[in-house]
Design a protein around this motif. Sequence first.
Motif, PDB file in Angstrom:
ATOM      1  N   ILE A 156       0.837  -1.200   0.000  1.00  0.00           N
ATOM      2  CA  ILE A 156       0.000   0.000   0.000  1.00  0.00           C
ATOM      3  C   ILE A 156       0.873   1.253   0.000  1.00  0.00           C
ATOM      4  O   ILE A 156       0.598   2.232  -0.717  1.00  0.00           O
ATOM      5  CB  ILE A 156      -0.947   0.008   1.218  1.00  0.00           C
ATOM      6  CG1 ILE A 156      -1.944  -1.159   1.128  1.00  0.00           C
ATOM      7  CG2 ILE A 156      -1.686   1.336   1.317  1.00  0.00           C
ATOM      8  CD1 ILE A 156      -2.880  -1.106  -0.058  1.00  0.00           C
ATOM      9  N   ASP A 157       1.948   1.242   0.794  1.00  0.00           N
ATOM     10  CA  ASP A 157       2.841   2.405   0.852  1.00  0.00           C
ATOM     11  C   ASP A 157       3.464   2.691  -0.513  1.00  0.00           C
ATOM     12  O   ASP A 157       3.571   3.864  -0.925  1.00  0.00           O
ATOM     13  CB  ASP A 157       3.950   2.174   1.885  1.00  0.00           C
ATOM     14  CG  ASP A 157       3.431   2.184   3.318  1.00  0.00           C
ATOM     15  OD1 ASP A 157       2.306   2.680   3.537  1.00  0.00           O
ATOM     16  OD2 ASP A 157       4.150   1.681   4.212  1.00  0.00           O
ATOM     17  N   LYS A 158       3.883   1.647  -1.212  1.00  0.00           N
ATOM     18  CA  LYS A 158       4.497   1.850  -2.532  1.00  0.00           C
ATOM     19  C   LYS A 158       3.458   2.317  -3.552  1.00  0.00           C
ATOM     20  O   LYS A 158       3.769   3.131  -4.435  1.00  0.00           O
ATOM     21  CB  LYS A 158       5.185   0.573  -3.007  1.00  0.00           C
ATOM     22  CG  LYS A 158       6.445   0.229  -2.215  1.00  0.00           C
ATOM     23  CD  LYS A 158       7.441   1.378  -2.255  1.00  0.00           C
ATOM     24  CE  LYS A 158       8.676   1.074  -1.421  1.00  0.00           C
ATOM     25  NZ  LYS A 158       9.598   2.249  -1.367  1.00  0.00           N
ATOM     26  N   ILE A 159       2.246   1.811  -3.443  1.00  0.00           N
ATOM     27  CA  ILE A 159       1.180   2.287  -4.339  1.00  0.00           C
ATOM     28  C   ILE A 159       0.926   3.773  -4.101  1.00  0.00           C
ATOM     29  O   ILE A 159       0.740   4.547  -5.055  1.00  0.00           O
ATOM     30  CB  ILE A 159      -0.104   1.463  -4.130  1.00  0.00           C
ATOM     31  CG1 ILE A 159       0.101   0.024  -4.638  1.00  0.00           C
ATOM     32  CG2 ILE A 159      -1.288   2.113  -4.847  1.00  0.00           C
ATOM     33  CD1 ILE A 159      -1.044  -0.911  -4.324  1.00  0.00           C
ATOM     34  N   ASN A 160       0.945   4.184  -2.846  1.00  0.00           N
ATOM     35  CA  ASN A 160       0.720   5.593  -2.528  1.00  0.00           C
ATOM     36  C   ASN A 160       1.847   6.489  -3.030  1.00  0.00           C
ATOM     37  O   ASN A 160       1.651   7.699  -3.211  1.00  0.00           O
ATOM     38  CB  ASN A 160       0.547   5.773  -1.017  1.00  0.00           C
ATOM     39  CG  ASN A 160      -0.773   5.211  -0.515  1.00  0.00           C
ATOM     40  OD1 ASN A 160      -1.742   5.085  -1.274  1.00  0.00           O
ATOM     41  ND2 ASN A 160      -0.821   4.849   0.758  1.00  0.00           N
ATOM     42  N   GLU A 161       3.038   5.901  -3.245  1.00  0.00           N
ATOM     43  CA  GLU A 161       4.175   6.658  -3.772  1.00  0.00           C
ATOM     44  C   GLU A 161       4.204   6.686  -5.304  1.00  0.00           C
ATOM     45  O   GLU A 161       5.068   7.351  -5.896  1.00  0.00           O
ATOM     46  CB  GLU A 161       5.484   6.054  -3.263  1.00  0.00           C
ATOM     47  CG  GLU A 161       5.685   6.199  -1.755  1.00  0.00           C
ATOM     48  CD  GLU A 161       6.894   5.436  -1.249  1.00  0.00           C
ATOM     49  OE1 GLU A 161       7.677   4.929  -2.098  1.00  0.00           O
ATOM     50  OE2 GLU A 161       7.061   5.311  -0.020  1.00  0.00           O
ATOM     51  N   LEU A 162       3.278   5.989  -5.935  1.00  0.00           N
ATOM     52  CA  LEU A 162       3.226   5.969  -7.399  1.00  0.00           C
ATOM     53  C   LEU A 162       2.954   7.380  -7.917  1.00  0.00           C
ATOM     54  O   LEU A 162       1.997   8.031  -7.499  1.00  0.00           O
ATOM     55  CB  LEU A 162       2.115   5.014  -7.845  1.00  0.00           C
ATOM     56  CG  LEU A 162       2.063   4.563  -9.299  1.00  0.00           C
ATOM     57  CD1 LEU A 162       3.315   3.778  -9.678  1.00  0.00           C
ATOM     58  CD2 LEU A 162       0.820   3.697  -9.531  1.00  0.00           C
ATOM     59  N   THR A 163       3.803   7.858  -8.815  1.00  0.00           N
ATOM     60  CA  THR A 163       3.630   9.207  -9.343  1.00  0.00           C
ATOM     61  C   THR A 163       2.447   9.240 -10.310  1.00  0.00           C
ATOM     62  O   THR A 163       2.053   8.206 -10.862  1.00  0.00           O
ATOM     63  CB  THR A 163       4.888   9.676 -10.087  1.00  0.00           C
ATOM     64  OG1 THR A 163       5.059   8.850 -11.262  1.00  0.00           O
ATOM     65  CG2 THR A 163       6.130   9.564  -9.210  1.00  0.00           C
ATOM     66  N   PRO A 164       1.861  10.426 -10.549  1.00  0.00           N
ATOM     67  CA  PRO A 164       0.753  10.506 -11.512  1.00  0.00           C
ATOM     68  C   PRO A 164       1.127   9.974 -12.892  1.00  0.00           C
ATOM     69  O   PRO A 164       0.356   9.240 -13.510  1.00  0.00           O
ATOM     70  CB  PRO A 164       0.438  12.005 -11.542  1.00  0.00           C
ATOM     71  CG  PRO A 164       0.847  12.497 -10.191  1.00  0.00           C
ATOM     72  CD  PRO A 164       2.069  11.704  -9.838  1.00  0.00           C
ATOM     73  N   ALA A 165       2.327  10.350 -13.369  1.00  0.00           N
ATOM     74  CA  ALA A 165       2.762   9.847 -14.681  1.00  0.00           C
ATOM     75  C   ALA A 165       3.008   8.343 -14.636  1.00  0.00           C
ATOM     76  O   ALA A 165       2.719   7.628 -15.606  1.00  0.00           O
ATOM     77  CB  ALA A 165       4.027  10.574 -15.135  1.00  0.00           C
TER      78      ALA A 165
END
Length: 276
Positions: A156-165
């Motif tokens: 979940i933490d890594k998904i939340n760090e996913l940039t918009p691009a």
Amino acid sequence: MSRAALVQFPAFRHHEASREGANNAMMALLVGAQVSAQFLELTRESPRPLSEIFPTIPHVGRFDLRPDAAQAILQGAEEHLGAMAVPQALAIHEGFILDCLELLGAGSASAWKMHDKLATQAGGTFDADRMSRFHVLREMRNAIIHRSGVVDQRLIDKINELTPAGEAAWCKHTGRSPRGLQLGDSVTFLLGELVEALATTKALAREANWMLIPAVSSAAWADVIVEDHLQHTPAGLNPTKRRKAILGFCRHHYRAVTVAEADLKAAAAARGVDMA
């Protein structure tokens, strides 16, 4: 120097060939499963197991179901194949990054920080959008391998760090965003996730390649070139022919780097090979 120029050193050639092999194998298995499922429609109503209908097929006894049950499994094979293929694609890439670190004399590193270490050692940077996608894939892979596919807080933490691009590129390849995953959900890898994994790791591998070109010394490249050359050319060439062969090998595989001929001669001499 154009960023289109890539140095074709052994680890990079192996990486590219392994990526292509993994992709071809996945496509073959996926298409084969669907062809088999369609073919089994001809025998769908039969009460006999596959071993009786197709007794000459190797290992059929290990999949000894009635045609209707076998067809259902084959039709849903994409998720199972993805669970094997995406980790393989990531493993191929991570092995290549470790090879790059070794070429820099930087030792090893864990999967979550190997790119940062390589960038620091080489004096470069990886694309932030691609790296955010890689780390989501990595945690999804870890969930499949270590947690029976169950989503945990690290993912979940890594998904939340996913940039918009990064998210836009992910959705382009997969048709869905990973942001829909919640704690306790199950991770699934379909064809789209394999396409995403292959695309992301291909781009990151090329970035690593470009970083190495100026970061590795002429003498170090000469060692790689001569060792690579000797693995692919016959022994017993006279010094004049050896020199021509090594310089030609450089032009073919290593034109992206500038290597002093004196370094090539020194690397050859260290291996008992004379260049004119």
